[in-house]
Motif scaffolding. Sequence first.
Motif, PDB file in Angstrom:
ATOM      1  N   HIS A  39      -5.519  -7.054  -3.305  1.00  0.00           N
ATOM      2  CA  HIS A  39      -5.288  -5.610  -3.251  1.00  0.00           C
ATOM      3  C   HIS A  39      -3.799  -5.314  -3.082  1.00  0.00           C
ATOM      4  N   ARG A  40      -3.131  -6.079  -2.242  1.00  0.00           N
ATOM      5  CA  ARG A  40      -1.685  -5.873  -2.054  1.00  0.00           C
ATOM      6  C   ARG A  40      -0.919  -6.146  -3.340  1.00  0.00           C
ATOM      7  N   ARG A  41      -1.301  -7.203  -4.064  1.00  0.00           N
ATOM      8  CA  ARG A  41      -0.648  -7.489  -5.337  1.00  0.00           C
ATOM      9  C   ARG A  41      -0.920  -6.379  -6.353  1.00  0.00           C
ATOM     10  N   ARG A  43      -1.531  -3.189  -5.650  1.00  0.00           N
ATOM     11  CA  ARG A  43      -0.731  -2.020  -5.263  1.00  0.00           C
ATOM     12  C   ARG A  43       0.742  -2.227  -5.641  1.00  0.00           C
ATOM     13  N   ALA A  44       1.239  -3.445  -5.498  1.00  0.00           N
ATOM     14  CA  ALA A  44       2.621  -3.736  -5.875  1.00  0.00           C
ATOM     15  C   ALA A  44       2.816  -3.535  -7.373  1.00  0.00           C
TER      16      ALA A  44
END
Length: 65
Positions: A39-41, A43-44
Amino acid sequence: MSITQQYLLDTYRARQHGDPTPPAPGSHDWQAMRELADHRRFRAALTGRPVRGRMRVALARLLGH
């Protein structure tokens, strides 16, 4: 009440009602951590920031580091 006690109570109640037993505490922790990293990747990538992590790990694996 501890997590273990709550799990045992939930398991007992599920058996009394004929429902499937709940998963044991901690059985999905690694999957949750992987999903958080994904999820962080994601969003990035949406915000235009460089996506880091998997490529570096894959290259390190290939190069034997």
